[in-house]
Design a protein around this motif. Structure first.
Motif, PDB file in Angstrom:
ATOM      1  N   ALA A 260     105.118 -12.287  62.467  1.00  0.00           N
ATOM      2  CA  ALA A 260     104.118 -11.795  63.419  1.00  0.00           C
ATOM      3  C   ALA A 260     102.706 -12.048  62.916  1.00  0.00           C
ATOM      4  O   ALA A 260     102.423 -11.949  61.716  1.00  0.00           O
ATOM      5  N   ARG A 261     101.817 -12.396  63.851  1.00  0.00           N
ATOM      6  CA  ARG A 261     100.384 -12.537  63.575  1.00  0.00           C
ATOM      7  C   ARG A 261      99.631 -11.798  64.683  1.00  0.00           C
ATOM      8  O   ARG A 261      99.973 -11.946  65.853  1.00  0.00           O
ATOM      9  N   LEU A 262      98.615 -11.033  64.310  1.00  0.00           N
ATOM     10  CA  LEU A 262      97.849 -10.281  65.306  1.00  0.00           C
ATOM     11  C   LEU A 262      96.686 -11.122  65.811  1.00  0.00           C
ATOM     12  O   LEU A 262      95.764 -11.449  65.067  1.00  0.00           O
ATOM     13  N   ILE A 263      96.756 -11.521  67.077  1.00  0.00           N
ATOM     14  CA  ILE A 263      95.676 -12.234  67.759  1.00  0.00           C
ATOM     15  C   ILE A 263      95.374 -11.454  69.031  1.00  0.00           C
ATOM     16  O   ILE A 263      96.197 -11.395  69.937  1.00  0.00           O
ATOM     17  N   HIS A 264      94.200 -10.861  69.118  1.00  0.00           N
ATOM     18  CA  HIS A 264      93.873  -9.989  70.242  1.00  0.00           C
ATOM     19  C   HIS A 264      93.846 -10.759  71.568  1.00  0.00           C
ATOM     20  O   HIS A 264      93.821 -11.993  71.608  1.00  0.00           O
ATOM     21  N   ILE A 265      93.799 -10.014  72.652  1.00  0.00           N
ATOM     22  CA  ILE A 265      93.829 -10.561  74.007  1.00  0.00           C
ATOM     23  C   ILE A 265      92.645 -11.485  74.255  1.00  0.00           C
ATOM     24  O   ILE A 265      91.511 -11.192  73.876  1.00  0.00           O
ATOM     25  N   PHE A 266      92.917 -12.617  74.906  1.00  0.00           N
ATOM     26  CA  PHE A 266      91.860 -13.483  75.435  1.00  0.00           C
ATOM     27  C   PHE A 266      91.488 -12.940  76.809  1.00  0.00           C
ATOM     28  O   PHE A 266      92.354 -12.783  77.670  1.00  0.00           O
ATOM     29  N   HIS A 267      90.219 -12.668  77.031  1.00  0.00           N
ATOM     30  CA  HIS A 267      89.823 -11.943  78.249  1.00  0.00           C
ATOM     31  C   HIS A 267      88.656 -12.578  78.996  1.00  0.00           C
ATOM     32  O   HIS A 267      88.339 -12.165  80.108  1.00  0.00           O
ATOM     33  N   GLY A 268      87.959 -13.554  78.398  1.00  0.00           N
ATOM     34  CA  GLY A 268      86.913 -14.276  79.117  1.00  0.00           C
ATOM     35  C   GLY A 268      85.542 -13.644  79.099  1.00  0.00           C
ATOM     36  O   GLY A 268      84.570 -14.245  79.555  1.00  0.00           O
ATOM     37  N   ASN A 269      85.432 -12.443  78.554  1.00  0.00           N
ATOM     38  CA  ASN A 269      84.126 -11.788  78.478  1.00  0.00           C
ATOM     39  C   ASN A 269      83.399 -12.206  77.204  1.00  0.00           C
ATOM     40  O   ASN A 269      84.015 -12.322  76.144  1.00  0.00           O
TER      41      ASN A 269
ATOM     42  N   ASP B 168      86.835 -14.115  72.368  1.00  0.00           N
ATOM     43  CA  ASP B 168      87.752 -15.241  72.505  1.00  0.00           C
ATOM     44  C   ASP B 168      87.498 -16.283  71.423  1.00  0.00           C
ATOM     45  O   ASP B 168      88.434 -16.937  70.931  1.00  0.00           O
ATOM     46  N   HIS B 169      86.225 -16.475  71.050  1.00  0.00           N
ATOM     47  CA  HIS B 169      85.880 -17.460  70.022  1.00  0.00           C
ATOM     48  C   HIS B 169      86.547 -17.116  68.693  1.00  0.00           C
ATOM     49  O   HIS B 169      87.121 -17.988  68.019  1.00  0.00           O
ATOM     50  N   ALA B 170      86.493 -15.838  68.309  1.00  0.00           N
ATOM     51  CA  ALA B 170      87.120 -15.414  67.056  1.00  0.00           C
ATOM     52  C   ALA B 170      88.642 -15.557  67.131  1.00  0.00           C
ATOM     53  O   ALA B 170      89.292 -15.974  66.165  1.00  0.00           O
ATOM     54  N   ASN B 171      89.208 -15.218  68.296  1.00  0.00           N
ATOM     55  CA  ASN B 171      90.661 -15.310  68.477  1.00  0.00           C
ATOM     56  C   ASN B 171      91.164 -16.744  68.331  1.00  0.00           C
ATOM     57  O   ASN B 171      92.157 -17.014  67.652  1.00  0.00           O
ATOM     58  N   VAL B 172      90.483 -17.697  68.993  1.00  0.00           N
ATOM     59  CA  VAL B 172      90.961 -19.080  68.979  1.00  0.00           C
ATOM     60  C   VAL B 172      90.772 -19.710  67.601  1.00  0.00           C
ATOM     61  O   VAL B 172      91.576 -20.553  67.174  1.00  0.00           O
ATOM     62  N   LYS B 173      89.748 -19.298  66.899  1.00  0.00           N
ATOM     63  CA  LYS B 173      89.528 -19.809  65.545  1.00  0.00           C
ATOM     64  C   LYS B 173      90.675 -19.409  64.624  1.00  0.00           C
ATOM     65  O   LYS B 173      91.200 -20.220  63.860  1.00  0.00           O
ATOM     66  N   GLU B 174      91.109 -18.148  64.735  1.00  0.00           N
ATOM     67  CA  GLU B 174      92.207 -17.652  63.908  1.00  0.00           C
ATOM     68  C   GLU B 174      93.534 -18.303  64.306  1.00  0.00           C
ATOM     69  O   GLU B 174      94.324 -18.705  63.445  1.00  0.00           O
ATOM     70  N   MET B 175      93.773 -18.447  65.598  1.00  0.00           N
ATOM     71  CA  MET B 175      95.026 -19.064  66.072  1.00  0.00           C
ATOM     72  C   MET B 175      95.103 -20.528  65.648  1.00  0.00           C
ATOM     73  O   MET B 175      96.160 -21.009  65.225  1.00  0.00           O
ATOM     74  N   SER B 176      93.997 -21.243  65.766  1.00  0.00           N
ATOM     75  CA  SER B 176      93.966 -22.660  65.400  1.00  0.00           C
ATOM     76  C   SER B 176      94.229 -22.864  63.918  1.00  0.00           C
ATOM     77  O   SER B 176      94.905 -23.824  63.524  1.00  0.00           O
ATOM     78  N   LYS B 177      93.725 -21.974  63.086  1.00  0.00           N
ATOM     79  CA  LYS B 177      93.951 -22.079  61.649  1.00  0.00           C
ATOM     80  C   LYS B 177      95.440 -21.999  61.329  1.00  0.00           C
ATOM     81  O   LYS B 177      95.933 -22.658  60.419  1.00  0.00           O
ATOM     82  N   ILE B 178      96.162 -21.180  62.095  1.00  0.00           N
ATOM     83  CA  ILE B 178      97.595 -21.013  61.865  1.00  0.00           C
ATOM     84  C   ILE B 178      98.387 -22.200  62.385  1.00  0.00           C
ATOM     85  O   ILE B 178      99.262 -22.732  61.711  1.00  0.00           O
ATOM     86  N   ILE B 179      98.082 -22.642  63.606  1.00  0.00           N
ATOM     87  CA  ILE B 179      98.842 -23.733  64.226  1.00  0.00           C
ATOM     88  C   ILE B 179      98.569 -25.066  63.539  1.00  0.00           C
ATOM     89  O   ILE B 179      99.491 -25.874  63.311  1.00  0.00           O
ATOM     90  N   PHE B 180      97.317 -25.332  63.211  1.00  0.00           N
ATOM     91  CA  PHE B 180      96.933 -26.628  62.660  1.00  0.00           C
ATOM     92  C   PHE B 180      96.623 -26.541  61.174  1.00  0.00           C
ATOM     93  O   PHE B 180      95.732 -27.229  60.671  1.00  0.00           O
ATOM     94  N   LYS B 181      97.402 -25.730  60.459  1.00  0.00           N
ATOM     95  CA  LYS B 181      97.123 -25.502  59.050  1.00  0.00           C
ATOM     96  C   LYS B 181      97.260 -26.746  58.197  1.00  0.00           C
ATOM     97  O   LYS B 181      96.690 -26.832  57.119  1.00  0.00           O
ATOM     98  N   ASN B 182      98.002 -27.750  58.682  1.00  0.00           N
ATOM     99  CA  ASN B 182      98.170 -28.969  57.898  1.00  0.00           C
ATOM    100  C   ASN B 182      97.157 -30.032  58.297  1.00  0.00           C
ATOM    101  O   ASN B 182      97.248 -31.154  57.815  1.00  0.00           O
TER     102      ASN B 182
END
Length: 373
Positions: A188-197, A359-373
């Motif tokens: 599990a990884r905690l990535i908060h809701i993307f909401h557009g605000n 959303d900017h902080a969320n996508v930065k954290e998610m991208s680090k995990i998915i594209f770690k290589n």
């Protein structure tokens, strides 16, 4: 250029309800960060084309029709997952080499056919679906639907225990979902809701009414509205506006008979924003304990006071920005108290929301995990 397959349980435009709001603004944030998104959507009916707003933030858009075969109700696979599978999806996923992000457990039926291809698989865990359907069963008044939801809950309980371990990471949108997944699969990884605000709307003083908004085709929202109406019938000096595009004739008739309650359509995001801006307080109730609701972010960013019960969020930082009550009487007292006060909490909200829930902080954290290589 980084690329990503994203499989959505529905077409994510317009972003007008819970999970789809998270999907749409996630795609938007991924695109703005420079990632090519190949979007795959399961839909009831395949449209002739996708909206320009979707074309602007995706590399490709693929549609697949849900296979609503009633015999799937007799399968051990949850019905919501069984109807979302496609040979064309498998072909499209394997034709472009990229990690795959599944939006919700209901999109994962194809996973056993992908593992042999050695794809990197990720899951956005929108809900503990077993608990979600259990809650729907509890709120539903129709006996047949109550039974169907209960069976779906039992199926998902077995399904998610088996499948959660298949992913590199499972992105959870609240502490509750994180703990549910962590107890099963430890990915599990905690990535908060993307909401557009992006920024908190600065509002002061008093608004004109209390606001309840939501999709009234969902039994939990209908139950929440019934309770809210009961409270405001005993508060004739306070005006309640119910905003929804899915109100049945019985509900319309009921609301029209109560002098201090009115029903208005939402229709567009701009209309909803105006409803938020003119509201004095938002009433958000739920009878399902399923983490943080997306509608909470919209209210906190765009409106004045927010009055909730304990099922709207389990996040202490977000709870600190709301007025809370555990019972109807406590909610009623919060309504009375808020009505007498001027709103002046902009700075506190801005400090919490814009730093930790963007959303900017969320996508930065998610991208680090998915594209770690």
């Amino acid at each position: 250029m980084k690329e990503l397959h994203l499989i959505s349980f529905n077409y994510p435009y317009p972003p007008s309800y819970g999970g789809i709001i998270d999907v749409y603004y996630k795609i938007k944030a991924l695109s703005e960060s420079g990632i090519k998104v190949h979007l795959h959507c399961f839909v009831d009916n395949i449209p002739e084309t996708s909206d320009q707003e979707i074309k602007n933030i995706t590399e490709n858009v693929f549609f697949y029709k849900k296979e609503k075969n009633p015999f799937y109700y007799f399968s051990m696979i949850p019905f919501a997952a069984a109807i979302r599978t496609s040979d064309a999806l498998l072909e499209n996923l394997t034709s472009i080499e990229a990690p795959i992000l599944f939006e919700g457990l209901q999109t994962t039926q194809i996973i056993h056919r992908l593992k042999i291809k050695d794809n990197k698989l990720y899951l956005r865990f929108h809900n503990n679906e077993s608990e979600y359907y259990k809650g729907l069963s509890s709120s539903e008044k129709n006996i047949l639907k109550k039974i169907i939801y209960k069976i779906e809950s039992l199926k998902f309980a077995h399904y998610q225990k088996r499948i959660l371990k298949e992913f590199e990471s499972v992105f959870c949108l609240s502490e509750k979902e994180f703990n549910d997944v962590d107890s099963i699969s430890k990915n599990a990884r905690l990535i908060h809701i993307f909401h557009g605000n992006e920024t908190v709307k600065y509002l002061n003083g008093k608004g004109d009414y209390f606001l309840f908004h939501g999709d009234l085709s969902i039994s939990d929202n209908k139950k929440a509205l019934e309770e809210t109406i009961r409270m405001f019938k005993t508060l004739p000096r306070h005006r309640l506006v119910v905003a929804s595009d899915r109100a049945g004739d019985d509900l319309k008739k009921k609301i029209n008979s109560i002098g201090n309650i009115s029903l208005v359509p939402i229709e567009t995001n701009e209309n909803l924003r105006r409803l938020f801006e003119n509201a004095h307080a938002n009433i958000l109730l739920s009878y399902q304990n399923s983490g943080t609701k997306v509608k909470l972010f919209n209210a906190l960013y765009n409106s004045r006071f927010v009055i909730i019960n304990q099922n709207i969020t389990d996040d202490p930082a977000l709870m600190s920005l709301c007025r809370t009550g555990s019972t109807s009487d406590e909610i009623r007292q919060q309504i009375i108290k808020a009505a007498s006060e001027d709103y002046n909490e902009n700075e506190a909200r801005s400090k919490v929301l814009e730093k930790n829930y963007s959303d900017h902080a969320n996508v930065k954290e998610m991208s680090k995990i998915i594209f770690k290589n």
